[in-house]
Design a protein around this motif. Structure first.
Motif, PDB file in Angstrom:
ATOM      1  N   LYS A   2       0.850  -1.110   0.033  1.00  0.00           N
ATOM      2  CA  LYS A   2      -0.031  -0.094   0.000  1.00  0.00           C
ATOM      3  C   LYS A   2       0.840   1.243  -0.167  1.00  0.00           C
ATOM      4  CE  LYS A   2      -4.227  -1.320   1.907  1.00  0.00           C
ATOM      5  NZ  LYS A   2      -5.293  -1.297   3.185  1.00  0.00           N
ATOM      6  N   ILE A   3       2.168   1.266   0.702  1.00  0.00           N
ATOM      7  CA  ILE A   3       2.707   2.488   0.821  1.00  0.00           C
ATOM      8  C   ILE A   3       3.608   2.607  -0.433  1.00  0.00           C
ATOM      9  CG2 ILE A   3       4.692   3.169   2.072  1.00  0.00           C
ATOM     10  CD1 ILE A   3       3.828   1.572   4.739  1.00  0.00           C
ATOM     11  N   THR A   4       4.138   1.419  -0.995  1.00  0.00           N
ATOM     12  CA  THR A   4       4.553   1.466  -2.064  1.00  0.00           C
ATOM     13  C   THR A   4       3.739   2.460  -3.279  1.00  0.00           C
ATOM     14  OG1 THR A   4       5.799  -0.357  -1.826  1.00  0.00           O
ATOM     15  CG2 THR A   4       5.837   0.303  -3.856  1.00  0.00           C
ATOM     16  N   ASN A   5       2.697   2.030  -3.448  1.00  0.00           N
ATOM     17  CA  ASN A   5       1.703   2.450  -4.296  1.00  0.00           C
ATOM     18  C   ASN A   5       1.317   3.871  -3.851  1.00  0.00           C
ATOM     19  OD1 ASN A   5       1.297   0.041  -5.792  1.00  0.00           O
ATOM     20  ND2 ASN A   5      -0.540  -0.603  -4.517  1.00  0.00           N
ATOM     21  N   ARG A   6       1.277   4.311  -2.900  1.00  0.00           N
ATOM     22  CA  ARG A   6       1.041   5.766  -2.520  1.00  0.00           C
ATOM     23  C   ARG A   6       2.336   6.559  -2.885  1.00  0.00           C
ATOM     24  NH1 ARG A   6      -0.989   6.228   3.278  1.00  0.00           N
ATOM     25  NH2 ARG A   6      -2.704   4.905   2.503  1.00  0.00           N
ATOM     26  N   LEU A   7       3.421   5.911  -2.535  1.00  0.00           N
ATOM     27  CA  LEU A   7       4.727   6.679  -2.907  1.00  0.00           C
ATOM     28  C   LEU A   7       4.706   6.909  -4.375  1.00  0.00           C
ATOM     29  CD1 LEU A   7       7.463   5.283  -0.838  1.00  0.00           C
ATOM     30  CD2 LEU A   7       6.768   7.641  -0.962  1.00  0.00           C
ATOM     31  N   LYS A   8       4.246   5.801  -5.180  1.00  0.00           N
ATOM     32  CA  LYS A   8       4.337   5.851  -6.780  1.00  0.00           C
ATOM     33  C   LYS A   8       3.346   7.127  -7.081  1.00  0.00           C
ATOM     34  CE  LYS A   8       5.439   1.300  -8.409  1.00  0.00           C
ATOM     35  NZ  LYS A   8       4.750   0.076  -8.882  1.00  0.00           N
ATOM     36  N   ILE A   9       2.258   7.077  -6.610  1.00  0.00           N
ATOM     37  CA  ILE A   9       1.176   7.998  -6.967  1.00  0.00           C
ATOM     38  C   ILE A   9       1.693   9.649  -6.681  1.00  0.00           C
ATOM     39  CG2 ILE A   9      -1.118   9.168  -6.324  1.00  0.00           C
ATOM     40  CD1 ILE A   9      -1.947   6.044  -5.802  1.00  0.00           C
ATOM     41  N   ILE A  10       2.284   9.656  -5.476  1.00  0.00           N
ATOM     42  CA  ILE A  10       2.861  11.044  -4.753  1.00  0.00           C
ATOM     43  C   ILE A  10       3.918  11.221  -6.090  1.00  0.00           C
ATOM     44  CG2 ILE A  10       4.250  12.076  -3.245  1.00  0.00           C
ATOM     45  CD1 ILE A  10       2.540  10.618  -1.154  1.00  0.00           C
ATOM     46  N   SER A  11       4.908  10.397  -6.412  1.00  0.00           N
ATOM     47  CA  SER A  11       6.067  10.636  -7.063  1.00  0.00           C
ATOM     48  C   SER A  11       5.660  11.141  -8.567  1.00  0.00           C
ATOM     49  CB  SER A  11       6.967   9.609  -7.255  1.00  0.00           C
ATOM     50  OG  SER A  11       7.409   9.110  -6.017  1.00  0.00           O
ATOM     51  N   ILE A  12       4.572  10.420  -9.170  1.00  0.00           N
ATOM     52  CA  ILE A  12       4.013  10.643 -10.467  1.00  0.00           C
ATOM     53  C   ILE A  12       3.374  12.141 -10.448  1.00  0.00           C
ATOM     54  CG2 ILE A  12       2.307  10.068 -12.048  1.00  0.00           C
ATOM     55  CD1 ILE A  12       2.971   7.131 -11.211  1.00  0.00           C
ATOM     56  N   SER A  13       2.382  12.399  -9.253  1.00  0.00           N
ATOM     57  CA  SER A  13       1.944  13.726  -9.234  1.00  0.00           C
ATOM     58  C   SER A  13       2.844  14.689  -9.185  1.00  0.00           C
ATOM     59  CB  SER A  13       1.007  13.618  -7.990  1.00  0.00           C
ATOM     60  OG  SER A  13       0.059  12.663  -8.151  1.00  0.00           O
ATOM     61  N   ALA A  14       3.766  14.459  -8.466  1.00  0.00           N
ATOM     62  CA  ALA A  14       4.887  15.609  -8.201  1.00  0.00           C
ATOM     63  C   ALA A  14       5.734  15.906  -9.709  1.00  0.00           C
ATOM     64  CB  ALA A  14       5.926  15.161  -7.113  1.00  0.00           C
ATOM     65  N   GLY A  15       5.960  14.750 -10.312  1.00  0.00           N
ATOM     66  CA  GLY A  15       6.509  15.014 -11.423  1.00  0.00           C
ATOM     67  C   GLY A  15       5.715  15.548 -12.516  1.00  0.00           C
ATOM     68  N   ILE A  16       4.470  15.105 -12.400  1.00  0.00           N
ATOM     69  CA  ILE A  16       3.363  15.975 -13.333  1.00  0.00           C
ATOM     70  C   ILE A  16       3.554  17.366 -13.098  1.00  0.00           C
ATOM     71  CG2 ILE A  16       1.282  16.214 -14.307  1.00  0.00           C
ATOM     72  CD1 ILE A  16       0.781  13.301 -13.868  1.00  0.00           C
ATOM     73  N   LEU A  17       3.435  17.831 -11.835  1.00  0.00           N
ATOM     74  CA  LEU A  17       3.270  19.064 -11.296  1.00  0.00           C
ATOM     75  C   LEU A  17       4.549  19.705 -11.656  1.00  0.00           C
ATOM     76  CD1 LEU A  17       1.466  21.096  -9.633  1.00  0.00           C
ATOM     77  CD2 LEU A  17       2.626  20.314  -7.747  1.00  0.00           C
ATOM     78  N   ALA A  18       5.723  19.190 -11.571  1.00  0.00           N
ATOM     79  CA  ALA A  18       6.964  19.881 -11.970  1.00  0.00           C
ATOM     80  C   ALA A  18       6.829  20.227 -13.312  1.00  0.00           C
ATOM     81  CB  ALA A  18       8.089  19.088 -11.355  1.00  0.00           C
TER      82      ALA A  18
END
Lengths: 307, 154
Positions: A2-18
């Motif tokens: 669950k934690i890994t998936n959440r990190l993935k989502i956060i990372s992808i979101s941050a990447g998109i935002l950046a």
């Protein structure tokens, strides 16, 4: 997992935002650059200083950095540029009279010299906007070529005051009335301008005079009033300069809350012997903008100082 | 975790920089001449000597200048305060009165007895000053026209 998936989502979101932010910072159009109708005419070394330090905001040739285009920042930059152009636009120099052009150049120097311009926040991020001591000297030498010389001769007779000033007294757009009682206030100073051909006597009401004596001018106390009487200079037959044609009486009234929009000072100007109230509320904003250059003396230009 | 100390050091550096770049504040020049309730008649600039003077008068002196009938009265008192001109530090493009150099006084009381007005001078901040004779200075002060104020007499 669950934690890994959440990190993935956060990372992808941050990447998109950046990525979006980066894209916006390179493509976002903050302000329009209207056509240049008439550029400043000045010696190359003088113009280069203005182009580097002032043109980014005070012209139609805004050349913004990537960080000026960032979301949130862009709105502030746009507001500042539009306000700057409203006051002084080097790209529409031809729309000004020769007198107004010269007045703005002297004002620009004083704003830079006082550290008011470029805006400190802007200068902190745009290092090349800073004007060096040597460059200030270059600007000063240039302005001295525009120094005005008094040629008007003193008339043999002085205009007669036919009647006493009548009630009701004129009132400026800021609500400040003409105050003849300044004639009994103490003199604060007298100035002789050579950026134009005027001379002035400044009076301080008792509250202002007490503030001056006690060095209590940061800020000036509410109720302080400065009156300024302005004349054209004339030269008498012995070569001395004396007051000629009366031009206006100006007031600065201190009320920190009432005049909060103009840094706590209310402005009024009464022109010609008829004491016609001059300007609008917008003029008062312009007065306040210029008086920022006198921030070290609480917004008052004409105080004699030891240093 | 290393980021936090770096931010702290950077913030401290910025704080120190803001303190060290603090600009010198101007010192207001003390008032060396008290006009003692007199009114300004005019101001006069001597560009050659970089001096500016203010001519003050008492009520009788103001009346003389406003009535313009050319007849002096013994009650009239004039003071001409002369200052060195200095650069107006807050506004390049103008000069302002600097240190007080001298105060010349013309007292008309003596004319009541048919005598010439009394002239006196106090000199400040000038090691060497050679005044012209009293009669010449009295005549100079008496021949200065008033500046036009829109609210006179007040």
């Amino acid at each position: 997992m669950k934690i890994t998936n959440r990190l993935k989502i956060i990372s992808i979101s941050a990447g998109i935002l950046a990525t979006v932010t980066a894209a916006m910072s390179f493509t976002n159009k903050v302000v329009d650059n209207p056509p240049v109708t008439g550029d400043l005419e000045a010696p190359a070394e003088v113009k280069a200083i203005f182009e580097r330090a002032c043109y980014p905001c005070h012209s139609n040739t805004a050349n913004l950095q990537w960080f000026d285009r960032l979301p949130g920042v862009a709105a502030m930059v746009k507001k500042d540029i539009l306000a700057a152009r409203q006051h002084l636009n080097f790209s529409e120099w031809d729309k000004l009279s020769r007198g107004d052009q010269d007045a703005l150049l002297w004002e620009a120097y004083n704003m830079i010299n006082s550290g008011t311009m470029p805006l400190p926040a802007y200068a902190a991020l745009h290092r090349d906007a800073k004007v060096s001591t040597a460059e200030l000297s270059t600007l000063r030498q240039f302005l001295l070529t525009k120094r005005k010389v008094v040629t008007a001769e003193k008339a043999d007779t002085i205009q007669t005051n036919t009647t006493s000033i009548s009630a009701p007294l004129p009132i400026a757009p800021t609500g400040i009335r003409f105050m003849p009682e300044f004639r009994h206030w103490q003199v604060m100073s007298t100035t002789s301008r050579f950026d134009n051909t005027t001379m002035r006597v400044m009076y301080a009401n008792p509250i202002a005079m007490q503030a001056i004596r006690e060095n209590n001018i940061h800020p000036w106390p509410d109720g302080a009033i400065i009156a300024k009487v302005v004349w054209e200079k004339v030269r008498d037959k012995n070569g001395y300069i004396q007051p000629g044609k009366f031009l206006n009486v100006q007031y600065m009234v201190r009320n920190a809350s009432l005049y909060a929009d103009t840094d706590g000072w209310g402005y009024a100007k009464f022109e010609t012997p008829a004491l016609k109230p001059a300007g609008t509320l917008l003029t008062a904003q312009s007065c306040a903008s210029c008086h920022k250059a006198a921030d070290k003396t609480g917004g008052i230009f004409d105080l004699s100082t030891l240093n | 975790m290393r980021v936090i100390p770096i931010i702290a050091v950077a913030a401290l550096a910025l704080f120190i920089a803001s303190c060290t770049t603090k600009k010198e504040m101007p010192v207001i020049r003390p008032f060396a001449f008290n006009d003692s309730g007199m009114q300004v008649i005019t101001t006069i600039i001597n560009e050659k000597d970089h001096e500016v003077a203010m001519l003050y008068g008492n009520k009788a002196a103001m009346d003389f200048h406003l009535q313009k009938n050319g007849i002096h009265r013994p009650q009239e008192l004039y003071k001409l305060a002369t200052y060195r001109e200095q650069d107006n530090k807050a506004r390049f493009g103008s000069y302002i009165n600097g240190e007080l150099l001298r105060v010349e006084t013309v007292n008309m009381a003596a004319i009541a007895g048919g005598q010439a007005p009394t002239y006196s001078i106090e000199v400040y901040n000038q090691d060497a000053y050679t005044p012209t004779d009293a009669a010449t200075r009295t005549a100079f002060i008496q021949t200065l026209d008033r500046a036009w104020y829109p609210c006179d007499p007040y």
